[in-house]
Design an enzyme around this catalytic site. Structure first.
Site, mmCIF file in Angstrom:
data_model
loop_
_atom_site.group_PDB
_atom_site.id
_atom_site.type_symbol
_atom_site.label_atom_id
_atom_site.label_comp_id
_atom_site.label_asym_id
_atom_site.label_seq_id
_atom_site.Cartn_x
_atom_site.Cartn_y
_atom_site.Cartn_z
ATOM 1 C CG ASP A 34 24.646 131.418 95.083
ATOM 2 O OD1 ASP A 34 25.071 132.561 95.298
ATOM 3 O OD2 ASP A 34 24.893 130.785 94.039
ATOM 4 C CD GLU A 36 25.786 130.115 90.030
ATOM 5 O OE1 GLU A 36 26.277 130.175 91.180
ATOM 6 O OE2 GLU A 36 26.090 130.934 89.112
ATOM 7 C CG HIS A 175 31.216 131.523 89.926
ATOM 8 N ND1 HIS A 175 30.540 132.667 90.245
ATOM 9 C CD2 HIS A 175 32.530 131.863 89.842
ATOM 10 C CE1 HIS A 175 31.393 133.673 90.349
ATOM 11 N NE2 HIS A 175 32.605 133.206 90.119
ATOM 12 C CG ASP A 180 28.952 130.107 94.866
ATOM 13 O OD1 ASP A 180 29.932 129.348 94.995
ATOM 14 O OD2 ASP A 180 28.819 130.893 93.915
#
Length: 580
Positions: A34, A36, A175, A180
């Site tokens: 994952d 960001e 998040h 995540d």
């Protein structure tokens, strides 16, 4: 001589997206990742955090997590969403340091992500930007899985938070990348449990299960009827027998059949398959031959649905002119005194200007004919203050004055001497010491591009000047993959299988090899992309030179020696320019 494992050796030569398809997912290593980011565009935005969980057999066997300095501001709405502030990433490593570590962490695994197109898009874009090999050929998307496996009543939304609520996972998505990724691991396992009793146990079975049925595509599976399970090249042909698309595969049948599942997300590929009426194929001895044949077929047919390599000879060359007082110019056609090719004309012009300025070659375009001297006046002699000729001087330059400059550039191109690169490096040091950091950064990037172009051209030229070189590499079956290369082009390819003496096979390949007539330019007329492919293949670990008409060596002052510096320069470009 034969090794104990059955592979014949050349040690005493003078004396005598496929590997996962059939594996059970439960036994396969997967890495759930994952990201960001600062926004939604892989080209314009940057990664701020990577989190990944490595799983196998339902168990977590490793985790990877780090903040990443994006080198650009983080928008306020992203800070609000993720909680990642600019202060948090100030001392974090740049993506140039992080991505190679992630690649090694995940190497050999299937990548899994929630909305994989987003995460893979950022990872691939950064790999391209940093010139890092991207070894991952398989990925799974839990969004796609959820849409296929769950009913709309059961899961009106397939957002990660909604699926986490549905399955009551133990780690809640926040998040933040690692949280995540951990939540996605649990969602992934729950989705797999739903299809385990439907005969879906391998990666190939899951990929085939996921796309919604497209009767028009599945009806065309008959086009693959005569395609063998061999390495080679395939060609999709349209109603007028035109070539629509060319590709390569280690298993032709498996790859061609994959086009009829509807699993390819690219709209143009679906359109291409709908138009296709026939699939031709060319069997090849090994992956190298297939890759070369693909390049040549792309150049010959220029298929409408391929996006790359359809113009192998198209590019820009930096050429030393044949005038009495030579200068550098950018041309589509190479001469023996040239470096290239460069895909972008502006880049080629910038490199030519940098070299010409450092060597003192004239940049004026005046026709001198049989003139005995060149004189563009320097500022001290009444010439322009800026924008003047690079060979501007206080007095006329005669041929004895000027020709050593030409020799320096010619030696730079061939790798005989690198005085010009030394001068350019000293210029960079001077700009840095004068604290002219913006000018130094521009000069650094131009010098880096120049070194990379010189190194590439010199190594391909070293291969292309060889009349014939025969190279062998061990294959997975403990035999030998063989290639006969002439003037930078593949002239013949074959395989000596395990237990078969390789030299008779080599002799037969040489006898039947294509005749290659060298052309003009430093690459002897060979397409740069093909020569680069051959060079990489023959310089990878395990490759052995069986025979060669001349030495295969780089020049003594080649730019290849300076490539570590260019890698440092590339990494420096990723470091943000912080105020204060």
């Amino acid at each position: 001589m034969q090794t104990s494992g059955g592979q014949l050796t050349f040690a005493d030569i003078e004396s005598d997206g496929d590997e996962f398809t059939d594996g059970a997912l439960f036994e396969t290593t997967l890495v759930v990742v994952d990201l960001e980011t600062t926004g939604g565009s892989p080209t314009d935005d940057r990664i701020t955090e990577i989190g990944a969980v490595k799983i196998r057999g339902g168990e977590v066997i490793g985790e990877f997590a780090t903040l990443v300095d994006p080198g650009q501001p983080i928008p306020p709405q992203i800070v609000t969403l993720t909680g990642i502030t600019e202060a948090m990433v100030t001392d974090a490593p740049a993506i140039a340091q992080v991505l190679p570590s992630f690649v090694e962490f995940a190497r050999g695994a299937i990548l899994v992500a929630h909305n994989a197109r987003f995460d893979m898009g950022f990872l691939r874009q950064n790999a391209v930007r940093l010139d890092i090999d991207w070894p991952f050929t398989a990925s799974l998307c839990t969004v796609t899985m959820a849409r296929r496996i769950l009913t709309r009543d059961e899961a009106p939304s397939v957002r990660l938070s909604a699926l986490a609520d549905l399955f009551a996972v133990s780690v809640r998505p926040t998040h933040r990348a690692l949280d995540d990724a951990r939540a996605t691991v649990e969602v992934f396992h729950r989705l797999l449990e739903r299809v385990g009793n439907q005969g879906v146990g391998t990666y190939g079975e899951l990929v085939a299960y996921l796309p919604r049925s497209n009767p028009r595509l599945r009806a065309k599976r008959a086009l693959a009827r005569d395609v063998p399970s061999r390495p080679g090249v395939y060609l999709f042909r349209g109603p007028s027998d035109e070539v629509l698309y060319v590709g390569t595969a280690v298993d032709l049948r498996r790859r061609v059949l994959s086009y009829f599942t509807g699993g390819d997300p690219r709209r143009r590929i679906g359109e291409m398959v709908n138009l296709a009426v026939r699939v031709d194929h060319v069997e090849c001895s090994h992956a190298l031959e297939a890759a070369v044949r693909e390049l040549r077929l792309l150049a010959a047919h220029r298929p409408a649905y391929n996006r790359r390599s359809t113009q192998p000879h198209r590019g820009w060359w930096i050429v030393l002119t044949g005038e009495r007082f030579p200068r550098l110019k950018v041309s589509r056609t190479p001469t023996d005194d040239a470096i290239g090719p460069v895909g972008n004309r502006n880049t080629a012009a910038t490199i030519a200007d940098l070299i010409g300025q450092a060597a003192g070659l004239r940049s004026c375009t005046a026709r001198l004919g049989a003139a005995s001297h060149h004189w563009c006046r320097s500022e001290a002699a009444g010439g322009p203050r800026i924008g003047g000729c690079h060979a501007a001087s206080d007095r006329p330059l005669t041929l004895p004055d000027y020709l050593p400059r030409v020799s320096a550039v010619r030696d730079l191109m061939t790798g005989g001497r690198d005085d010009v690169l030394v001068a350019l490096t000293e210029r960079l040091i001077a700009l840095s010491e004068a604290q002219m950091f913006e000018s130094a950064a521009r000069h650094r990037d131009r010098l880096s591009a120049t070194i990379e172009l010189l190194a590439r051209c010199q190594r391909l030229s070293a291969l292309s000047r060889i009349v014939e070189i025969v190279v062998a590499r061990p294959d997975e079956a403990r035999g030998w993959e063989l290639a006969v290369i002439r003037h930078g082009r593949l002239a013949a390819a074959g395989v000596a299988r395990r237990g078969v003496a390789p030299m008779p096979v080599v002799d037969a390949l040489i006898a039947a090899a294509e005749t290659v007539i060298p052309g003009p330019g430093p690459l002897s007329g060979a397409p740069a992309e093909e020569s680069a492919l051959l060079y990489r293949w023959m310089t990878e670990p395990g490759a052995r030179i069986v025979a060669s008409t001349e030495a295969f060596a780089l020049p003594v002052a080649c730019a290849e020696r300076r490539l570590p510096w260019t890698q440092t320069a590339r990494a420096a470009r990723e470091v943000p320019r912080r105020a204060g």
